[in-house]
Design a protein around this motif. Sequence first.
Motif, PDB file in Angstrom:
ATOM      1  N   HIS A 108      -4.695  -4.216  -5.250  1.00  0.00           N
ATOM      2  CA  HIS A 108      -5.671  -5.281  -4.997  1.00  0.00           C
ATOM      3  C   HIS A 108      -6.699  -4.919  -3.934  1.00  0.00           C
ATOM      4  CE1 HIS A 108      -3.104  -7.643  -7.543  1.00  0.00           C
ATOM      5  NE2 HIS A 108      -2.074  -7.526  -6.708  1.00  0.00           N
ATOM      6  N   ALA A 109      -6.859  -3.632  -3.644  1.00  0.00           N
ATOM      7  CA  ALA A 109      -7.845  -3.214  -2.651  1.00  0.00           C
ATOM      8  C   ALA A 109      -8.494  -1.913  -3.106  1.00  0.00           C
ATOM      9  CB  ALA A 109      -7.185  -3.019  -1.286  1.00  0.00           C
ATOM     10  N   ALA A 110      -9.696  -1.691  -2.635  1.00  0.00           N
ATOM     11  CA  ALA A 110     -10.388  -0.447  -2.962  1.00  0.00           C
ATOM     12  C   ALA A 110      -9.668   0.725  -2.310  1.00  0.00           C
ATOM     13  CB  ALA A 110     -11.835  -0.506  -2.470  1.00  0.00           C
ATOM     14  N   PRO A 111      -9.713   1.904  -2.920  1.00  0.00           N
ATOM     15  CA  PRO A 111      -9.108   3.081  -2.296  1.00  0.00           C
ATOM     16  C   PRO A 111      -9.671   3.298  -0.893  1.00  0.00           C
ATOM     17  CG  PRO A 111      -9.736   3.549  -4.567  1.00  0.00           C
ATOM     18  CD  PRO A 111     -10.307   2.211  -4.238  1.00  0.00           C
ATOM     19  N   HIS A 112      -8.772   3.586   0.049  1.00  0.00           N
ATOM     20  CA  HIS A 112      -9.167   3.727   1.457  1.00  0.00           C
ATOM     21  C   HIS A 112      -8.862   5.142   1.936  1.00  0.00           C
ATOM     22  CE1 HIS A 112      -9.792   3.044   5.663  1.00  0.00           C
ATOM     23  NE2 HIS A 112      -8.507   3.183   5.967  1.00  0.00           N
TER      24      HIS A 112
ATOM     25  N   PRO B 238       0.836  -1.211   0.000  1.00  0.00           N
ATOM     26  CA  PRO B 238       0.000   0.000   0.000  1.00  0.00           C
ATOM     27  C   PRO B 238       0.868   1.257   0.000  1.00  0.00           C
ATOM     28  CG  PRO B 238      -0.752  -1.571   1.661  1.00  0.00           C
ATOM     29  CD  PRO B 238       0.568  -2.064   1.170  1.00  0.00           C
ATOM     30  N   GLU B 239       0.379   2.278  -0.680  1.00  0.00           N
ATOM     31  CA  GLU B 239       1.079   3.560  -0.764  1.00  0.00           C
ATOM     32  C   GLU B 239       0.132   4.666  -0.317  1.00  0.00           C
ATOM     33  OE1 GLU B 239       3.805   2.390  -4.677  1.00  0.00           O
ATOM     34  OE2 GLU B 239       2.015   3.658  -4.906  1.00  0.00           O
TER      35      GLU B 239
ATOM     36  N   ALA C  34       5.947  12.050   7.765  1.00  0.00           N
ATOM     37  CA  ALA C  34       6.985  12.853   7.125  1.00  0.00           C
ATOM     38  C   ALA C  34       6.673  12.956   5.636  1.00  0.00           C
ATOM     39  CB  ALA C  34       8.350  12.206   7.335  1.00  0.00           C
ATOM     40  N   PRO C  35       7.207  13.985   4.957  1.00  0.00           N
ATOM     41  CA  PRO C  35       6.975  14.091   3.510  1.00  0.00           C
ATOM     42  C   PRO C  35       7.345  12.817   2.754  1.00  0.00           C
ATOM     43  CG  PRO C  35       7.930  16.125   4.327  1.00  0.00           C
ATOM     44  CD  PRO C  35       7.944  15.163   5.472  1.00  0.00           C
ATOM     45  N   GLY C  36       8.399  12.127   3.215  1.00  0.00           N
ATOM     46  CA  GLY C  36       8.815  10.905   2.541  1.00  0.00           C
ATOM     47  C   GLY C  36       7.836   9.751   2.680  1.00  0.00           C
ATOM     48  N   ASP C  37       6.886   9.873   3.616  1.00  0.00           N
ATOM     49  CA  ASP C  37       5.864   8.830   3.768  1.00  0.00           C
ATOM     50  C   ASP C  37       4.787   8.936   2.695  1.00  0.00           C
ATOM     51  OD1 ASP C  37       7.071   7.806   6.097  1.00  0.00           O
ATOM     52  OD2 ASP C  37       6.048   9.311   7.342  1.00  0.00           O
ATOM     53  N   ILE C  38       4.754  10.051   1.989  1.00  0.00           N
ATOM     54  CA  ILE C  38       3.747  10.285   0.949  1.00  0.00           C
ATOM     55  C   ILE C  38       4.378  10.011  -0.404  1.00  0.00           C
ATOM     56  CG2 ILE C  38       2.200  11.993  -0.073  1.00  0.00           C
ATOM     57  CD1 ILE C  38       1.508  11.185   2.800  1.00  0.00           C
ATOM     58  N   ARG C  39       3.795   9.094  -1.150  1.00  0.00           N
ATOM     59  CA  ARG C  39       4.358   8.784  -2.475  1.00  0.00           C
ATOM     60  C   ARG C  39       4.217   9.990  -3.397  1.00  0.00           C
ATOM     61  NH1 ARG C  39       4.927   4.486  -6.349  1.00  0.00           N
ATOM     62  NH2 ARG C  39       6.601   5.368  -7.634  1.00  0.00           N
ATOM     63  N   ALA C  40       3.080  10.679  -3.325  1.00  0.00           N
ATOM     64  CA  ALA C  40       2.903  11.884  -4.148  1.00  0.00           C
ATOM     65  C   ALA C  40       1.655  12.626  -3.721  1.00  0.00           C
ATOM     66  CB  ALA C  40       2.818  11.544  -5.633  1.00  0.00           C
TER      67      ALA C  40
ATOM     68  N   LEU D 164      -6.010  12.262   2.515  1.00  0.00           N
ATOM     69  CA  LEU D 164      -4.955  11.256   2.602  1.00  0.00           C
ATOM     70  C   LEU D 164      -5.583   9.902   2.288  1.00  0.00           C
ATOM     71  CD1 LEU D 164      -2.039  10.382   3.414  1.00  0.00           C
ATOM     72  CD2 LEU D 164      -2.889  10.230   5.771  1.00  0.00           C
ATOM     73  N   VAL D 165      -5.049   9.240   1.260  1.00  0.00           N
ATOM     74  CA  VAL D 165      -5.672   8.022   0.745  1.00  0.00           C
ATOM     75  C   VAL D 165      -4.629   6.917   0.663  1.00  0.00           C
ATOM     76  CG1 VAL D 165      -6.991   7.015  -1.168  1.00  0.00           C
ATOM     77  CG2 VAL D 165      -7.260   9.444  -0.612  1.00  0.00           C
ATOM     78  N   GLU D 166      -5.015   5.715   1.089  1.00  0.00           N
ATOM     79  CA  GLU D 166      -4.166   4.532   0.916  1.00  0.00           C
ATOM     80  C   GLU D 166      -4.599   3.802  -0.343  1.00  0.00           C
ATOM     81  OE1 GLU D 166      -2.751   1.819   4.277  1.00  0.00           O
ATOM     82  OE2 GLU D 166      -4.308   0.599   3.298  1.00  0.00           O
ATOM     83  N   LEU D 167      -3.618   3.506  -1.213  1.00  0.00           N
ATOM     84  CA  LEU D 167      -3.920   2.897  -2.506  1.00  0.00           C
ATOM     85  C   LEU D 167      -2.996   1.715  -2.754  1.00  0.00           C
ATOM     86  CD1 LEU D 167      -4.239   6.298  -4.323  1.00  0.00           C
ATOM     87  CD2 LEU D 167      -6.083   4.626  -4.194  1.00  0.00           C
ATOM     88  N   SER D 168      -3.580   0.657  -3.326  1.00  0.00           N
ATOM     89  CA  SER D 168      -2.810  -0.524  -3.696  1.00  0.00           C
ATOM     90  C   SER D 168      -3.538  -1.220  -4.837  1.00  0.00           C
ATOM     91  CB  SER D 168      -2.635  -1.464  -2.500  1.00  0.00           C
ATOM     92  OG  SER D 168      -3.892  -1.937  -2.057  1.00  0.00           O
TER      93      SER D 168
END
Length: 374
Positions: free
Chosen positions: A30-34, A5-6, A90-96, A24-28
Amino acid sequence: MQNAPEHYIGLMSGTSLDGVDAALVELSPHAAPHLIATYAVTMPPPLREALLTLCHAEQASFAQFAVAEEAFCQLQADAVNHLLRQQALAPGDIRAIGSHGQTIEHAPNGHNGGPAYTLQLDNPSRLAELTGCRVVADFRRRDLAAGGQAAPLAPAFHQALFQASHQDHVVLNLGGFANITWLPAGTAAPLGFDTGPANVLLDAWYQRHHNGTFDRDGGWAAGGRIDQALLERLLSEPFFRQPPPRSTGRELFHLPWLERHLSGEEKAQDVQATLAELTAASVTQGITPLLGETPFTLIIAGGGAHNGDVCQRIARYLPKATLSTPDAWGWSADWIEAGAFAWLAYRRLHNLPSNLPSVTGADGPRVLGGVYAP
Protein backbone atom coordinates in the motif's frame (compact mmCIF):
# COMPACT_ATOMS: atom_id res chain seq x y z
CA MET A 1 2.11 -9.94 8.58
CA GLN A 2 1.21 -9.79 4.89
CA ASN A 3 1.02 -5.99 4.77
CA ALA A 4 4.15 -5.25 6.81
CA PRO A 5 6.98 -3.49 4.91
CA GLU A 6 9.73 -5.79 3.66
CA HIS A 7 13.33 -5.07 2.76
CA TYR A 8 14.86 -6.21 -0.53
CA ILE A 9 18.19 -5.60 -2.24
CA GLY A 10 18.22 -5.17 -5.99
CA LEU A 11 21.41 -5.83 -7.96
CA MET A 12 22.08 -4.48 -11.44
CA SER A 13 25.07 -4.64 -13.75
CA GLY A 14 24.20 -3.07 -17.07
CA THR A 15 25.62 -3.25 -20.56
CA SER A 16 28.12 -0.50 -19.76
CA LEU A 17 29.98 -3.05 -17.58
CA ASP A 18 31.11 -0.33 -15.18
CA GLY A 19 30.17 -2.10 -11.96
CA VAL A 20 27.44 -3.58 -9.77
CA ASP A 21 24.77 -1.36 -8.22
CA ALA A 22 23.05 -2.50 -5.02
CA ALA A 23 19.87 -0.78 -3.82
CA LEU A 24 18.15 -1.45 -0.49
CA VAL A 25 14.43 -0.89 -1.00
CA GLU A 26 11.43 -0.99 1.35
CA LEU A 27 8.36 -2.50 -0.30
CA SER A 28 4.77 -3.01 0.82
CA PRO A 29 1.40 -3.42 -0.90
CA HIS A 30 0.00 0.00 0.00
CA ALA A 31 2.96 2.36 -0.43
CA ALA A 32 5.26 3.43 -3.21
CA PRO A 33 8.66 1.72 -3.32
CA HIS A 34 11.03 3.54 -0.95
CA LEU A 35 14.77 3.73 -1.60
CA ILE A 36 16.64 3.39 1.70
CA ALA A 37 20.32 3.05 0.84
CA THR A 38 22.66 2.32 -2.05
CA TYR A 39 26.14 1.06 -2.74
CA ALA A 40 28.09 0.71 -5.99
CA VAL A 41 31.17 -1.42 -6.54
CA THR A 42 33.40 -0.77 -9.55
CA MET A 43 33.99 -3.53 -12.07
CA PRO A 44 37.66 -4.62 -11.89
CA PRO A 45 39.33 -4.20 -15.33
CA PRO A 46 40.23 -7.92 -15.68
CA LEU A 47 36.62 -8.96 -15.04
CA ARG A 48 35.34 -6.31 -17.42
CA GLU A 49 37.66 -7.58 -20.15
CA ALA A 50 36.63 -11.18 -19.49
CA LEU A 51 32.94 -10.25 -19.75
CA LEU A 52 33.51 -8.23 -22.92
CA THR A 53 35.30 -11.22 -24.45
CA LEU A 54 32.35 -13.47 -23.62
CA CYS A 55 29.87 -10.92 -25.02
CA HIS A 56 31.57 -11.03 -28.42
CA ALA A 57 32.87 -14.59 -28.46
CA GLU A 58 31.98 -16.89 -31.34
CA GLN A 59 33.31 -19.70 -29.13
CA ALA A 60 33.99 -19.84 -25.40
CA SER A 61 34.91 -22.62 -22.97
CA PHE A 62 32.93 -23.66 -19.93
CA ALA A 63 36.02 -22.78 -17.87
CA GLN A 64 35.93 -19.18 -19.16
CA PHE A 65 32.30 -18.88 -18.12
CA ALA A 66 32.99 -20.44 -14.72
CA VAL A 67 35.89 -18.10 -13.93
CA ALA A 68 33.97 -14.99 -15.01
CA GLU A 69 30.83 -16.12 -13.20
CA GLU A 70 32.67 -16.71 -9.91
CA ALA A 71 34.40 -13.31 -10.08
CA PHE A 72 31.12 -11.60 -10.94
CA CYS A 73 29.30 -13.38 -8.11
CA GLN A 74 32.00 -12.34 -5.63
CA LEU A 75 31.55 -8.73 -6.78
CA GLN A 76 27.78 -8.94 -6.25
CA ALA A 77 28.31 -10.43 -2.78
CA ASP A 78 30.77 -7.67 -1.89
CA ALA A 79 28.12 -5.08 -2.80
CA VAL A 80 25.40 -6.83 -0.77
CA ASN A 81 27.57 -7.47 2.29
CA HIS A 82 28.85 -3.88 2.31
CA LEU A 83 25.28 -2.59 2.20
CA LEU A 84 24.27 -4.90 5.06
CA ARG A 85 27.18 -3.70 7.20
CA GLN A 86 26.50 -0.07 6.28
CA GLN A 87 22.88 -0.37 7.47
CA ALA A 88 23.63 -2.66 10.43
CA LEU A 89 21.37 -5.36 8.99
CA ALA A 90 21.62 -9.13 9.23
CA PRO A 91 20.97 -11.37 6.20
CA GLY A 92 17.70 -12.42 7.83
CA ASP A 93 16.49 -8.81 7.72
CA ILE A 94 16.43 -9.00 3.91
CA ARG A 95 13.47 -10.84 2.43
CA ALA A 96 15.40 -11.45 -0.80
CA ILE A 97 18.04 -10.21 -3.22
CA GLY A 98 16.82 -9.58 -6.76
CA SER A 99 19.74 -10.36 -9.08
CA HIS A 100 19.67 -9.40 -12.73
CA GLY A 101 23.04 -10.97 -13.55
CA GLN A 102 25.22 -9.77 -16.42
CA THR A 103 23.77 -10.00 -19.91
CA ILE A 104 26.15 -11.81 -22.24
CA GLU A 105 23.85 -12.05 -25.25
CA HIS A 106 20.24 -11.22 -25.92
CA ALA A 107 18.56 -12.70 -29.01
CA PRO A 108 14.78 -12.65 -28.49
CA ASN A 109 14.23 -13.28 -32.20
CA GLY A 110 16.75 -16.11 -32.36
CA HIS A 111 19.96 -16.30 -34.36
CA ASN A 112 20.20 -17.58 -37.93
CA GLY A 113 16.77 -19.16 -37.69
CA GLY A 114 17.38 -20.74 -34.28
CA PRO A 115 15.26 -20.46 -31.13
CA ALA A 116 14.96 -17.28 -29.10
CA TYR A 117 17.38 -16.96 -26.19
CA THR A 118 18.75 -14.55 -23.63
CA LEU A 119 21.79 -15.28 -21.47
CA GLN A 120 22.58 -13.55 -18.18
CA LEU A 121 25.75 -14.74 -16.49
CA ASP A 122 24.81 -15.34 -12.85
CA ASN A 123 25.04 -17.90 -10.06
CA PRO A 124 22.20 -17.27 -7.61
CA SER A 125 23.02 -20.43 -5.62
CA ARG A 126 26.55 -19.16 -5.01
CA LEU A 127 25.26 -15.67 -4.20
CA ALA A 128 22.92 -17.16 -1.57
CA GLU A 129 25.90 -18.96 -0.01
CA LEU A 130 28.10 -15.84 0.02
CA THR A 131 25.46 -13.54 1.53
CA GLY A 132 23.17 -15.78 3.58
CA CYS A 133 20.18 -14.20 1.79
CA ARG A 134 17.44 -15.69 -0.31
CA VAL A 135 18.01 -14.84 -3.99
CA VAL A 136 15.53 -14.34 -6.81
CA ALA A 137 17.10 -14.47 -10.27
CA ASP A 138 16.63 -15.49 -13.93
CA PHE A 139 13.82 -13.01 -14.51
CA ARG A 140 13.95 -12.76 -18.29
CA ARG A 141 13.50 -16.27 -19.59
CA ARG A 142 9.94 -16.73 -18.31
CA ASP A 143 8.75 -13.82 -20.42
CA LEU A 144 10.75 -15.19 -23.36
CA ALA A 145 9.13 -18.60 -22.92
CA ALA A 146 5.73 -16.88 -23.17
CA GLY A 147 6.63 -15.39 -26.55
CA GLY A 148 7.91 -12.05 -25.26
CA GLN A 149 11.10 -10.11 -25.88
CA ALA A 150 12.18 -10.59 -22.23
CA ALA A 151 13.04 -6.88 -22.27
CA PRO A 152 12.69 -4.24 -21.14
CA LEU A 153 11.50 -5.42 -17.71
CA ALA A 154 11.81 -2.12 -15.85
CA PRO A 155 8.60 -0.55 -17.31
CA ALA A 156 6.38 -2.34 -14.77
CA PHE A 157 8.48 -0.76 -12.01
CA HIS A 158 8.33 2.60 -13.80
CA GLN A 159 4.56 2.30 -13.73
CA ALA A 160 4.63 1.65 -9.98
CA LEU A 161 6.78 4.74 -9.42
CA PHE A 162 5.81 7.34 -11.99
CA GLN A 163 2.30 6.82 -13.41
CA ALA A 164 0.20 9.99 -13.21
CA SER A 165 -3.46 10.43 -14.06
CA HIS A 166 -3.20 14.00 -15.36
CA GLN A 167 -0.37 13.85 -17.91
CA ASP A 168 1.57 11.42 -20.07
CA HIS A 169 4.96 10.50 -18.66
CA VAL A 170 7.83 8.95 -20.57
CA VAL A 171 10.69 7.36 -18.62
CA LEU A 172 13.90 7.34 -20.62
CA ASN A 173 16.68 5.09 -19.34
CA LEU A 174 20.05 6.02 -20.82
CA GLY A 175 22.29 3.08 -19.99
CA GLY A 176 24.48 1.16 -22.39
CA PHE A 177 21.32 1.16 -24.49
CA ALA A 178 18.39 3.54 -24.40
CA ASN A 179 14.89 2.36 -23.64
CA ILE A 180 11.65 4.19 -23.04
CA THR A 181 8.51 3.54 -21.05
CA TRP A 182 5.39 5.44 -22.09
CA LEU A 183 2.96 5.84 -19.19
CA PRO A 184 -0.22 7.29 -20.71
CA ALA A 185 -2.49 9.45 -18.60
CA GLY A 186 -5.52 7.46 -17.58
CA THR A 187 -5.92 3.72 -17.82
CA ALA A 188 -4.30 2.82 -21.16
CA ALA A 189 -1.61 0.13 -21.02
CA PRO A 190 2.00 1.31 -20.88
CA LEU A 191 4.35 0.72 -23.77
CA GLY A 192 8.10 0.29 -23.62
CA PHE A 193 10.96 -0.76 -25.86
CA ASP A 194 14.61 -0.23 -26.66
CA THR A 195 15.28 2.72 -28.96
CA GLY A 196 18.93 1.94 -29.73
CA PRO A 197 22.47 2.45 -28.48
CA ALA A 198 23.43 5.06 -25.88
CA ASN A 199 26.53 4.78 -23.69
CA VAL A 200 27.68 1.50 -25.26
CA LEU A 201 29.00 3.22 -28.41
CA LEU A 202 29.81 6.57 -26.83
CA ASP A 203 31.98 4.90 -24.19
CA ALA A 204 33.67 2.50 -26.59
CA TRP A 205 34.62 5.22 -29.07
CA TYR A 206 35.82 7.52 -26.29
CA GLN A 207 37.96 4.73 -24.80
CA ARG A 208 39.58 4.13 -28.17
CA HIS A 209 40.84 7.73 -28.28
CA HIS A 210 41.33 8.61 -24.59
CA ASN A 211 42.64 7.06 -21.39
CA GLY A 212 39.37 7.56 -19.51
CA THR A 213 36.32 5.30 -19.52
CA PHE A 214 33.64 7.80 -20.59
CA ASP A 215 33.10 11.27 -22.02
CA ARG A 216 32.30 13.23 -18.86
CA ASP A 217 29.18 15.38 -19.37
CA GLY A 218 29.57 14.77 -23.12
CA GLY A 219 32.25 17.46 -23.32
CA TRP A 220 34.23 15.85 -26.14
CA ALA A 221 31.09 15.19 -28.20
CA ALA A 222 29.87 18.75 -27.64
CA GLY A 223 33.06 20.09 -29.25
CA GLY A 224 32.62 18.01 -32.41
CA ARG A 225 30.47 18.48 -35.50
CA ILE A 226 27.68 16.18 -36.59
CA ASP A 227 28.58 14.22 -39.71
CA GLN A 228 25.17 14.17 -41.36
CA ALA A 229 26.11 11.56 -43.96
CA LEU A 230 27.42 9.24 -41.24
CA LEU A 231 24.32 9.81 -39.12
CA GLU A 232 22.10 8.82 -42.04
CA ARG A 233 24.14 5.65 -42.62
CA LEU A 234 23.84 4.72 -38.94
CA LEU A 235 20.11 5.38 -38.88
CA SER A 236 19.67 3.12 -41.92
CA GLU A 237 20.10 0.11 -39.59
CA PRO A 238 16.84 -1.91 -39.91
CA PHE A 239 16.44 -2.08 -36.12
CA PHE A 240 15.44 1.60 -36.03
CA ARG A 241 12.46 0.87 -38.31
CA GLN A 242 11.36 -2.24 -36.45
CA PRO A 243 8.02 -1.73 -34.67
CA PRO A 244 7.77 -2.57 -30.97
CA PRO A 245 7.94 -4.82 -29.10
CA ARG A 246 11.68 -4.72 -29.70
CA SER A 247 14.90 -5.00 -27.72
CA THR A 248 18.56 -5.07 -28.60
CA GLY A 249 22.06 -5.34 -27.16
CA ARG A 250 25.77 -5.73 -27.84
CA GLU A 251 25.14 -8.53 -30.31
CA LEU A 252 24.03 -5.82 -32.79
CA PHE A 253 25.50 -2.48 -31.69
CA HIS A 254 29.25 -2.58 -31.06
CA LEU A 255 32.44 -0.98 -32.41
CA PRO A 256 32.69 -3.25 -35.50
CA TRP A 257 29.10 -2.20 -36.38
CA LEU A 258 30.16 1.45 -36.17
CA GLU A 259 33.34 0.85 -38.15
CA ARG A 260 31.38 -0.70 -41.03
CA HIS A 261 29.67 2.67 -41.48
CA LEU A 262 32.82 4.81 -41.37
CA SER A 263 34.48 6.06 -44.54
CA GLY A 264 37.83 6.50 -42.78
CA GLU A 265 37.87 10.24 -43.44
CA GLU A 266 35.95 11.26 -40.32
CA LYS A 267 37.55 13.13 -37.42
CA ALA A 268 37.34 11.12 -34.20
CA GLN A 269 35.64 13.94 -32.28
CA ASP A 270 33.05 14.36 -35.04
CA VAL A 271 32.24 10.65 -34.79
CA GLN A 272 31.62 11.11 -31.06
CA ALA A 273 29.30 14.05 -31.76
CA THR A 274 27.46 11.98 -34.36
CA LEU A 275 27.04 9.07 -31.93
CA ALA A 276 25.53 11.47 -29.38
CA GLU A 277 23.17 12.72 -32.09
CA LEU A 278 22.32 9.12 -33.01
CA THR A 279 21.19 8.48 -29.43
CA ALA A 280 19.04 11.62 -29.41
CA ALA A 281 17.59 10.99 -32.88
CA SER A 282 16.74 7.34 -32.20
CA VAL A 283 15.14 8.21 -28.85
CA THR A 284 13.04 10.81 -30.68
CA GLN A 285 12.06 8.31 -33.37
CA GLY A 286 10.72 6.10 -30.60
CA ILE A 287 8.80 8.77 -28.71
CA THR A 288 7.30 10.95 -31.45
CA PRO A 289 4.92 8.33 -32.96
CA LEU A 290 3.46 7.77 -29.48
CA LEU A 291 2.84 11.37 -28.47
CA GLY A 292 3.00 13.58 -31.54
CA GLU A 293 2.44 17.17 -30.37
CA THR A 294 1.05 16.20 -26.95
CA PRO A 295 2.96 17.80 -24.04
CA PHE A 296 4.48 15.26 -21.70
CA THR A 297 6.99 14.85 -18.87
CA LEU A 298 10.25 13.16 -19.83
CA ILE A 299 11.93 11.54 -16.82
CA ILE A 300 15.57 10.79 -17.65
CA ALA A 301 17.32 8.05 -15.68
CA GLY A 302 20.46 5.94 -15.97
CA GLY A 303 24.10 6.95 -16.25
CA GLY A 304 23.39 8.94 -19.40
CA ALA A 305 21.24 11.32 -17.36
CA HIS A 306 24.55 12.91 -16.32
CA ASN A 307 25.57 13.49 -19.95
CA GLY A 308 24.51 17.10 -20.42
CA ASP A 309 25.33 17.08 -24.13
CA VAL A 310 23.06 14.12 -24.92
CA CYS A 311 20.25 15.52 -22.75
CA GLN A 312 20.45 18.89 -24.53
CA ARG A 313 20.25 17.17 -27.90
CA ILE A 314 17.17 15.26 -26.79
CA ALA A 315 15.57 18.45 -25.47
CA ARG A 316 16.09 20.14 -28.86
CA TYR A 317 14.39 17.25 -30.64
CA LEU A 318 11.46 17.17 -28.20
CA PRO A 319 10.27 20.76 -27.53
CA LYS A 320 6.94 19.52 -26.09
CA ALA A 321 8.72 17.61 -23.33
CA THR A 322 9.22 18.93 -19.82
CA LEU A 323 12.48 17.34 -18.70
CA SER A 324 12.58 15.92 -15.20
CA THR A 325 14.57 13.46 -13.09
CA PRO A 326 13.48 10.69 -10.72
CA ASP A 327 14.54 12.87 -7.76
CA ALA A 328 11.05 14.34 -7.63
CA TRP A 329 9.84 10.84 -6.68
CA GLY A 330 12.61 10.24 -4.15
CA TRP A 331 14.89 8.28 -6.46
CA SER A 332 18.26 9.13 -7.94
CA ALA A 333 18.62 8.71 -11.70
CA ASP A 334 21.38 6.15 -11.03
CA TRP A 335 19.30 3.74 -8.95
CA ILE A 336 16.12 3.04 -10.91
CA GLU A 337 17.40 -0.14 -12.54
CA ALA A 338 18.74 -1.69 -9.31
CA GLY A 339 15.51 -0.69 -7.57
CA ALA A 340 13.52 -2.42 -10.29
CA PHE A 341 15.12 -5.78 -9.50
CA ALA A 342 14.36 -5.41 -5.80
CA TRP A 343 10.73 -4.79 -6.82
CA LEU A 344 10.77 -7.77 -9.21
CA ALA A 345 12.00 -10.00 -6.37
CA TYR A 346 9.14 -8.72 -4.18
CA ARG A 347 6.63 -9.54 -6.91
CA ARG A 348 8.06 -13.05 -7.30
CA LEU A 349 7.86 -13.90 -3.60
CA HIS A 350 4.26 -12.66 -3.50
CA ASN A 351 3.42 -14.69 -6.61
CA LEU A 352 2.49 -11.57 -8.57
CA PRO A 353 3.10 -11.11 -12.33
CA SER A 354 5.71 -8.49 -13.17
CA ASN A 355 6.00 -8.41 -16.94
CA LEU A 356 3.87 -6.11 -19.08
CA PRO A 357 2.63 -7.94 -22.17
CA SER A 358 1.95 -4.55 -23.82
CA VAL A 359 5.71 -3.93 -23.53
CA THR A 360 7.35 -7.28 -24.18
CA GLY A 361 4.74 -8.89 -26.44
CA ALA A 362 4.37 -11.94 -24.16
CA ASP A 363 1.19 -14.00 -24.38
CA GLY A 364 0.06 -12.72 -20.99
CA PRO A 365 1.14 -11.70 -17.49
CA ARG A 366 3.72 -14.01 -15.96
CA VAL A 367 5.38 -14.43 -12.55
CA LEU A 368 9.08 -13.95 -13.26
CA GLY A 369 12.17 -15.41 -11.64
CA GLY A 370 13.38 -18.45 -9.75
CA VAL A 371 13.92 -18.58 -5.96
CA TYR A 372 17.15 -19.81 -4.36
CA ALA A 373 17.12 -20.38 -0.59
CA PRO A 374 20.11 -19.38 1.55
